[in-house]
Design an enzyme around this catalytic site. Structure first.
Site, PDB file in Angstrom:
ATOM      1  CG  HIS A 123      37.357  21.545 -45.993  1.00  0.00           C
ATOM      2  ND1 HIS A 123      37.957  20.835 -45.219  1.00  0.00           N
ATOM      3  CD2 HIS A 123      35.863  21.027 -45.972  1.00  0.00           C
ATOM      4  CE1 HIS A 123      37.479  19.812 -44.363  1.00  0.00           C
ATOM      5  NE2 HIS A 123      36.115  19.880 -44.925  1.00  0.00           N
ATOM      6  CB  CYS A 150      41.740  21.768 -40.080  1.00  0.00           C
ATOM      7  SG  CYS A 150      43.154  20.465 -40.571  1.00  0.00           S
TER       8      CYS A 150
HETATM    9  C1  CIR Z   1      39.099  14.700 -43.758  1.00  0.00           C
HETATM   10  O1  CIR Z   1      39.092  14.431 -44.900  1.00  0.00           O
HETATM   11  O2  CIR Z   1      37.968  15.099 -43.378  1.00  0.00           O
HETATM   12  C2  CIR Z   1      40.580  15.096 -43.137  1.00  0.00           C
HETATM   13  N1  CIR Z   1      41.337  13.949 -43.519  1.00  0.00           N
HETATM   14  C3  CIR Z   1      40.959  16.270 -43.310  1.00  0.00           C
HETATM   15  C4  CIR Z   1      40.006  17.340 -42.634  1.00  0.00           C
HETATM   16  C5  CIR Z   1      40.823  18.615 -43.020  1.00  0.00           C
HETATM   17  N2  CIR Z   1      40.235  19.888 -42.410  1.00  0.00           N
HETATM   18  C6  CIR Z   1      40.306  21.251 -42.654  1.00  0.00           C
HETATM   19  O3  CIR Z   1      41.406  21.302 -43.361  1.00  0.00           O
HETATM   20  N3  CIR Z   1      39.618  21.948 -42.058  1.00  0.00           N
END
Ligand code: CIR
Length: 255
Positions: free
Chosen positions: A163, A250
């Site tokens: 991201h 997150c």
């Molecule tokens: C994903 O790949 O969607 C999750 N394992 C990790 C999401 C992390 N989100 C973030 O850093 N905003």
């Protein structure tokens, strides 16, 4: 001032979530301890926590930030780019409706992960990524048109950057912490950039909450630079979430 955060501890299937980190499987007990410590840090910042129960059906649902973008008195539900995560959004609608009168949403064929949104106030940077598409950014821009300028940053060709916020954070007063992975990107001159050393890039995702800056532990160079700039730092161990490609921000939705 932020007053509230929504959080959701990792569930039993946490290790089944999406990841390209290649850091090995996470240890759930350790992740739960780290999550509890993260929650204590949020409380130290003065936030009241709204804790959602873990949801075994959605292994990535501890990463609540991706499901909504919150600003002053409005909430925008996202539409995550990973199909396995799209069902997380409906579960966030109800808690958000108790706090926000207006809850808008990104509609198909738009996709948007809020991990791609770096809000600096007047300017909102949005990553065009493997999760967030042009239509998602167009809808976000239309929803924010009266209150902020939306600037899209194409990160699709940058390896290992899930991201935009995996490599960029707004730490207030027009200052950004920036990973070397974004070195080809030109930011408007009014921003003051704090470059994050290559071997500390994970710490480019951090979180300013009221008077504190939450920083992942284990990144002393950035910690020293930021404390030298006057930030009061709270360190949080994020190792198990890092294994699942998750950044510090997150794990919560703040408002
Ligand atoms: C994903 O790949 O969607 C999750 N394992 C990790 C999401 C992390 N989100 C973030 O850093 N905003």
């Amino acid at each position: 001032m932020f007053t509230t955060a929504i959080v959701r501890p990792p569930g039993p299937g946490f290790a089944d979530g999406l990841t390209e980190a290649n850091l090995g499987p996470p240890d759930l007990d350790r992740a739960l301890e780290q999550h509890a410590a993260y929650c204590r840090a949020l409380e130290r910042c003065g936030l009241t926590l709204h804790v959602l129960p873990p949801d075994p059906a959605f292994p990535d649902s501890t990463f609540v930030e991706d499901t909504a973008f919150l600003r002053k008195d409005r909430a925008i539900l996202t539409r995550p780019g990973a199909p396995s995560r799209q069902g997380e959004v409906e579960q966030i609608r109800k808690p958000l409706s108790t706090y926000f009168e207006s809850v808008a949403g990104i509609k198909p064929p738009g996709t948007l992960d809020a991990g791609d949104i770096c809000d600096t106030g007047e300017t909102v940077f949005v990553g065009l990524s493997r999760r967030t598409n042009e239509e998602g950014i167009r809808q976000l821009s239309a929803l924010l048109s009266r209150e902020a300028e939306v600037v899209s940053i194409d990160i699709r060709g940058i390896p290992s950057l899930l991201h935009l916020k995996s490599g960029l954070s707004s730490v207030g007063s027009g200052r950004l912490t920036v990973s070397h992975r974004l070195e080809g990107i030109t930011f408007p001159k009014r921003f003051d950039l704090v470059q994050v050393a290559d071997h500390e890039e994970y710490a480019a995702n951090n979180l300013l909450i009221n008077q504190f800056l939450l920083l992942p532990s284990g990144f002393p160079q950035l910690e020293s630079v930021l404390s030298g700039l006057g930030y009061q730092i709270l360190l949080v161990d994020m190792s198990e979430f890092q294994k699942m490609d998750g950044g510090l921000s997150c794990l919560s939705l703040r408002f």
